[in-house]
Design a protein around this motif. Structure first.
Motif, PDB file in Angstrom:
ATOM      1  N   GLU A  85       7.744  -5.069  11.532  1.00 50.15           N
ATOM      2  CA  GLU A  85       7.547  -3.698  11.119  1.00 50.15           C
ATOM      3  C   GLU A  85       6.199  -3.675  10.410  1.00 50.15           C
ATOM      4  OE1 GLU A  85      10.020  -1.074   8.224  1.00 50.15           O
ATOM      5  OE2 GLU A  85      11.331  -2.095   9.646  1.00 50.15           O
ATOM      6  N   TYR A  86       5.350  -2.759  10.806  1.00 54.57           N
ATOM      7  CA  TYR A  86       4.031  -2.735  10.181  1.00 54.57           C
ATOM      8  C   TYR A  86       3.928  -1.548   9.248  1.00 54.57           C
ATOM      9  CZ  TYR A  86       2.607  -6.255  13.501  1.00 54.57           C
ATOM     10  OH  TYR A  86       2.500  -7.397  14.211  1.00 54.57           O
ATOM     11  N   GLU A  87       3.320  -1.807   8.123  1.00 51.35           N
ATOM     12  CA  GLU A  87       3.258  -0.772   7.102  1.00 51.35           C
ATOM     13  C   GLU A  87       1.902  -0.819   6.441  1.00 51.35           C
ATOM     14  OE1 GLU A  87       6.835  -0.658   4.477  1.00 51.35           O
ATOM     15  OE2 GLU A  87       5.295  -0.445   2.986  1.00 51.35           O
ATOM     16  N   PRO A  88       0.980   0.022   6.590  1.00 52.72           N
ATOM     17  CA  PRO A  88       0.892   1.083   7.604  1.00 52.72           C
ATOM     18  C   PRO A  88       0.850   0.475   9.013  1.00 52.72           C
ATOM     19  CG  PRO A  88      -1.145   0.864   6.314  1.00 52.72           C
ATOM     20  CD  PRO A  88      -0.193  -0.108   5.774  1.00 52.72           C
TER      21      PRO A  88
ATOM     22  N   PRO B  85      11.380  -8.781   9.179  1.00 50.54           N
ATOM     23  CA  PRO B  85       9.949  -9.072   9.243  1.00 50.54           C
ATOM     24  C   PRO B  85       9.106  -7.826   8.997  1.00 50.54           C
ATOM     25  CG  PRO B  85      11.093  -9.951  11.156  1.00 50.54           C
ATOM     26  CD  PRO B  85      12.079  -9.120  10.408  1.00 50.54           C
ATOM     27  N   VAL B  86       8.223  -7.917   8.040  1.00 52.23           N
ATOM     28  CA  VAL B  86       7.350  -6.792   7.709  1.00 52.23           C
ATOM     29  C   VAL B  86       5.956  -7.329   7.474  1.00 52.23           C
ATOM     30  CG1 VAL B  86       6.801  -5.041   5.988  1.00 52.23           C
ATOM     31  CG2 VAL B  86       9.166  -5.437   6.598  1.00 52.23           C
ATOM     32  N   MET B  87       4.985  -6.529   7.814  1.00 49.70           N
ATOM     33  CA  MET B  87       3.612  -6.884   7.465  1.00 49.70           C
ATOM     34  C   MET B  87       2.996  -5.678   6.798  1.00 49.70           C
ATOM     35  SD  MET B  87       0.723  -8.817   8.817  1.00 49.70           S
ATOM     36  CE  MET B  87       1.706  -9.485  10.088  1.00 49.70           C
ATOM     37  N   THR B  88       2.426  -5.879   5.648  1.00 49.80           N
ATOM     38  CA  THR B  88       1.836  -4.732   4.955  1.00 49.80           C
ATOM     39  C   THR B  88       0.598  -5.164   4.179  1.00 49.80           C
ATOM     40  OG1 THR B  88       2.205  -3.017   3.295  1.00 49.80           O
ATOM     41  CG2 THR B  88       3.400  -5.064   2.994  1.00 49.80           C
ATOM     42  N   THR B  89      -0.289  -4.218   3.972  1.00 47.63           N
ATOM     43  CA  THR B  89      -1.449  -4.502   3.128  1.00 47.63           C
ATOM     44  C   THR B  89      -1.055  -4.294   1.669  1.00 47.63           C
ATOM     45  OG1 THR B  89      -2.104  -2.263   3.630  1.00 47.63           O
ATOM     46  CG2 THR B  89      -3.273  -3.998   4.766  1.00 47.63           C
TER      47      THR B  89
ATOM     48  N   ILE C  45      -3.897  -1.812   9.554  1.00 50.34           N
ATOM     49  CA  ILE C  45      -3.906  -3.154   8.981  1.00 50.34           C
ATOM     50  C   ILE C  45      -5.062  -3.940   9.570  1.00 50.34           C
ATOM     51  CG2 ILE C  45      -2.661  -5.326   8.803  1.00 50.34           C
ATOM     52  CD1 ILE C  45      -0.130  -3.910   8.605  1.00 50.34           C
TER      53      ILE C  45
ATOM     54  N   THR D 269       0.828  -1.207   0.000  1.00 54.54           N
ATOM     55  CA  THR D 269       0.000   0.000   0.000  1.00 54.54           C
ATOM     56  C   THR D 269       0.861   1.255   0.000  1.00 54.54           C
ATOM     57  OG1 THR D 269      -1.344  -1.260   1.498  1.00 54.54           O
ATOM     58  CG2 THR D 269      -2.035   0.986   1.085  1.00 54.54           C
ATOM     59  N   GLU D 270       1.962   1.187   0.740  1.00 56.83           N
ATOM     60  CA  GLU D 270       2.787   2.375   0.852  1.00 56.83           C
ATOM     61  C   GLU D 270       4.006   2.285  -0.049  1.00 56.83           C
ATOM     62  OE1 GLU D 270       3.324   3.286   4.989  1.00 56.83           O
ATOM     63  OE2 GLU D 270       1.238   3.963   4.966  1.00 56.83           O
TER      64      GLU D 270
END
Lengths: 141, 292
Positions: free
Chosen positions: B212-215, A41-45, B220, A29-30
């Motif tokens: 790390e969260y994005e957004p 580790p990353v979580m993203t939409t 989310i 999304t970003e």
């Protein structure tokens, strides 16, 4: 040659792909980002876009994904997408239908934020449509 | 005692019925295999979704402004039961078992002084619940024209549920469906949808803090929770579908066997009365000859 990592692409109806990959470009999304082995580790939409995976075998897969999220952890990359269609199989009708849906959302938007969200979605879908017109690797038909 | 002609007719009709039930059983068996494969194919997504939600929900736990879909709106007055049944019958107690579980749940809530509303997915559940709770059914969703239930239908149902939630039509939503355990066993199951019931251990790989969260987590989560509802509904629909064909296969197997038994009984009766008639005729002829 980069190391391999586990790459799973899952849609609600089935496991689309589960293969080792060396590099995957995910439309977050970003912003688009590239995942390689050992990524933090990353979580993203996800935004609607094209996921570009280079598999362990050296094959390149380009897949249209829509709605969902990507989860990068020590075990590898998991992409959960509401819709996942290989770009080669993506039909003009499907993508145009989605663009029209987004346009209907723009028309139905109640406030500025909603309208902006829907407009963004439509533009992203248009980018995908443009991308789908070109075969992978930039070669001509 | 029915006449010979009548018996012949009965045998023929039972035979025709048996042919139909046999054919239905075979159709159900082949559809079952497909439905089962689809239900299984949907599991990885649901499992991963759940794993991610577990991690996320712990990250936002205890924070103010956590999404309503996760923690509820603080009330527990009006309950919505989303009852998923099949569109067709002839599957033994499949539909009525789900409806009964929903009815018991509703009665229990009513006794506790809560308000209950229904959203029926599938015609059969609606037919049963309409008689029991005529004023409590908000809406029904008909999937008869859908050849193969997929994510589109699940999404449509979940949007309906969320729209009702936004209107404040209910506080707690529970999904009623039938879990496909095996071909002979389908278990009516209730699962709370809103507030989300998230169970399970945090995956061992990477603690939530290292992510790390994005957004950010909350955005989310806000995006994920409605999706989770669609996924739960999809799972219910697919499990139901597999369970329905399993139940139908069984019911039709029983029906075929019953028809076979009935045919044997009628054939025995038919032969007996035929014998009796021949004997009777012989006696008449002999006694006639003796009289001459």
């Amino acid at each position: 040659m980069a190391d391999n990592f586990k790459f799973d692409l899952v849609s609600p109806e089935r496991l689309v792909m589960s293969e080792p990959a060396t590099q995957v470009v995910v439309p977050g999304t970003e912003g688009q980002f590239t995942v390689m082995a050992g990524h933090a580790p990353v979580m993203t939409t996800l935004r609607p876009g094209v996921l570009d995976a280079t598999l362990g075998s050296g094959k390149r897969e380009r897949i249209f994904v829509r709605g969902g999220f990507a989860d990068v952890n020590a075990a590898g990359l998991t992409v959960l997408a509401e819709q996942a269609i290989p770009l080669a199989e993506l039909e003009a009708e499907t993508i145009n239908g989605l663009i029209q849906e987004a346009e209907a959302e723009i028309a139905a938007a109640k406030d500025e934020t909603e309208r902006a969200d829907a407009t963004l979605k439509r533009d992203q879908l248009r980018d995908v449509a443009a991308e789908a017109g070109r075969p992978a690797g930039g070669s001509t038909h | 005692m029915p006449s010979l002609k009548e018996l012949r007719g009965r045998i023929a009709s039972v035979k025709a019925t048996r042919k139909i039930t046999k054919a239905m059983q075979m159709v159900a068996a082949s559809k079952l295999r497909r439905a089962q494969a689809r239900a299984e194919a949907a599991r990885p997504y649901a499992e991963r979704m759940n794993a991610v939600l577990v991690g996320l929900s712990q990250a936002v736990q205890g924070q103010d402004g956590a999404p309503k879909l996760l923690v509820g709106n603080g009330q527990d007055k009006t309950h919505l039961l989303v009852v998923c049944t099949a569109e067709r019958g002839l599957a033994g107690a499949f539909n009525s078992a789900i409806a009964r579980a929903a009815r018991d749940h509703a009665n229990r809530l009513l006794r506790e002084g809560k308000d209950v509303k229904f959203l029926c997915v599938g015609r059969k559940g609606f037919d049963i619940l309409r008689r029991l709770f005529p004023n409590r059914i908000l809406d029904r969703i008909d999937l008869r024209s859908v050849r193969q239930v997929g994510f589109t239908e699940a999404e449509m149902i979940s949007k309906r549920v969320l729209a009702l939630y936004d209107e404040g039509a209910f506080d707690v939503a529970t999904l009623h469906f039938s879990t496909f355990k095996s071909v002979i066993s389908q278990i009516p199951t209730a699962k709370q949808l809103i507030p989300a019931e998230i169970a399970g251990e945090v995956a061992a790989t990477g603690s939530a803090a290292a992510y790390e969260y994005e957004p950010d987590e909350e955005t989310i989560l806000r995006d994920l929770l409605p999706r989770n509802i669609s996924v739960q509904i999809l799972r219910a629909l697919l499990e139901n579908n597999a369970g329905f064909y399993g139940a139908q296969m069984n019911a039709m197997d029983n029906a075929t066997r019953n028809a076979g038994d009935m045919m044997n009984r009628y054939t025995l009766e038919y032969n007996r009365s035929r014998q009796a008639q021949i004997t009777k005729e012989l006696i008449e002829i002999i006694s006639g000859a003796e009289a001459v």
